[in-house]
Design an enzyme around this catalytic site. Structure first.
Site, PDB file in Angstrom:
ATOM      1  CG  LEU A 252      37.437  14.732 -29.591  1.00 45.53           C
ATOM      2  CD1 LEU A 252      37.838  14.615 -28.120  1.00 45.53           C
ATOM      3  CD2 LEU A 252      36.069  15.408 -29.721  1.00 45.53           C
TER       4      LEU A 252
ATOM      5  CG  ASP B 162      33.312  12.762 -48.540  1.00 43.05           C
ATOM      6  OD1 ASP B 162      32.906  13.444 -47.584  1.00 43.05           O
ATOM      7  OD2 ASP B 162      33.367  13.191 -49.709  1.00 43.05           O
TER       8      ASP B 162
ATOM      9  CB  THR C 233      37.765  22.893 -37.579  1.00 42.39           C
ATOM     10  OG1 THR C 233      39.033  22.397 -38.036  1.00 42.39           O
ATOM     11  CG2 THR C 233      36.899  21.735 -37.107  1.00 42.39           C
TER      12      THR C 233
ATOM     13  CE1 TYR D  31      33.886  24.849 -37.137  1.00 47.45           C
ATOM     14  CE2 TYR D  31      33.952  26.541 -35.437  1.00 47.45           C
ATOM     15  CZ  TYR D  31      34.069  25.222 -35.812  1.00 47.45           C
ATOM     16  OH  TYR D  31      34.372  24.269 -34.860  1.00 47.45           O
TER      17      TYR D  31
END
Length: 311
Positions: free
Chosen positions: A12, A36, A62, A125
């Protein structure tokens, strides 16, 4: 308008940069190891110095299955990182766009999930991304947009579409789960939705995916058919449907995670094309070289899959 994009090297992020620059936005980008987002001090310094009007958080952990073993890291990135960015955006009164996922839902209903449905994440997640949403909501940032999406793929990066194409080019049969239902979403389509929302100043929780629904098996079959049609694949291979129980994974995945986009599309006065049409566009953009096809990493919401040796 100056826009700061975190995670600019992801699927993205790359599309956001490409489309944003073409639309005349002044774009600043950061990604590991430059920044970070689990480091609150570094985030505060970068965001404050940027002078951005909008901060887009397209950075996330992810790897769905790996988060089960690395929960601390997943929460540090997906929850704490979102909080740090929200707090920093608040300091300069910037808008924050937080990209989230259909995995915040448990998949226990038979209709598309609306913006108002209660989340019920099944694994680390989804839970960590939901915690990121909650961190943004509870922060002091005045203007925020949480945009949930699903099953993202692109010409750039690691994703299911490119992995399937690589396996099919190997000439061996593939087996793909057929009882997990969602919506494949082209990153270009998602980027269009994000920029439209920014243009209009949309805030709150919204959903954006391409139109239509599919199982991962349906998606794999379509990838083969479209790839054959456009010359990305020379010879078809057998694609066999399997169930989730046939191929257990460390992380539980929702069996149904279709997002209802009706209100978002109305707010944006814009709709997405059907996922198969966008798949066709993506394959047309993909260079016809096996070297461009993903060979390693897991993509966002990547489903379980199996390869079978030739008999």
């Amino acid at each position: 308008m100056r826009v700061l994009i975190l995670g600019a090297k992801g699927q993205l992020g790359w599309e956001l940069c490409r489309r944003g620059e073409s639309q005349g936005f002044d774009i600043l980008t950061f990604y590991l190891p430059e920044l970070d987002i689990t480091d609150s001090t570094a985030v505060k310094k970068v965001v404050t110095k940027s002078g951005a009007s909008v901060v887009i958080n397209a950075a996330a952990y992810t790897a769905v299955d790996r988060t089960e073993d690395e929960a601390d890291l997943a929460y540090a990135v997906n929850r704490d990182g979102a909080r740090h960015l929200a707090d920093a955006a608040a300091r300069i009164d910037a808008r924050l766009v937080q990209v989230s996922t259909d995995f915040v839902f448990g998949g226990d209903q038979a209709r598309p999930y609306t913006r108002g449905d209660s989340p019920n994440a099944l694994g680390v997640y989804g839970a960590s991304k939901l915690a990121g949403e909650e961190a943004v909501r509870s922060s002091s940032v005045r203007k925020w947009l949480i945009l949930r999406t699903a099953w993202v793929y692109a010409t750039d990066g690691h994703n299911f579409a490119k992995t399937m194409l690589r396996l099919m080019r190997d000439g061996k049969p593939v087996r793909v789960v057929a009882d997990q239902i969602g919506t494949p979403t082209w990153a270009t389509s998602l980027a269009r939705g994000v920029w439209r929302a920014i243009d209009l100043g949309i805030t709150g929780v919204h959903h954006w995916t391409d139109a239509g629904v599919a199982s991962w098996y349906d998606f794999a079959v379509a990838i083969q058919e479209e790839a054959l049609a456009c010359g990305q694949l020379a010879t078809p291979v057998p694609v066999t449907p399997i169930t989730t129980k046939d191929f257990p994974t460390p992380a539980r995945r929702p069996l149904y995670s279709v997002l209802d986009k009706t209100e978002t599309w109305q707010a944006l006065d814009m709709t997405a094309a059907h996922w198969r049409e966008n798949l066709r566009h993506m394959l047309a953009e993909l260079p016809a070289s096996s070297e461009t096809i993903d060979t390693t990493a897991e993509a966002i919401d990547d489903p379980p899959r199996q390869r079978l040796a030739k008999a």
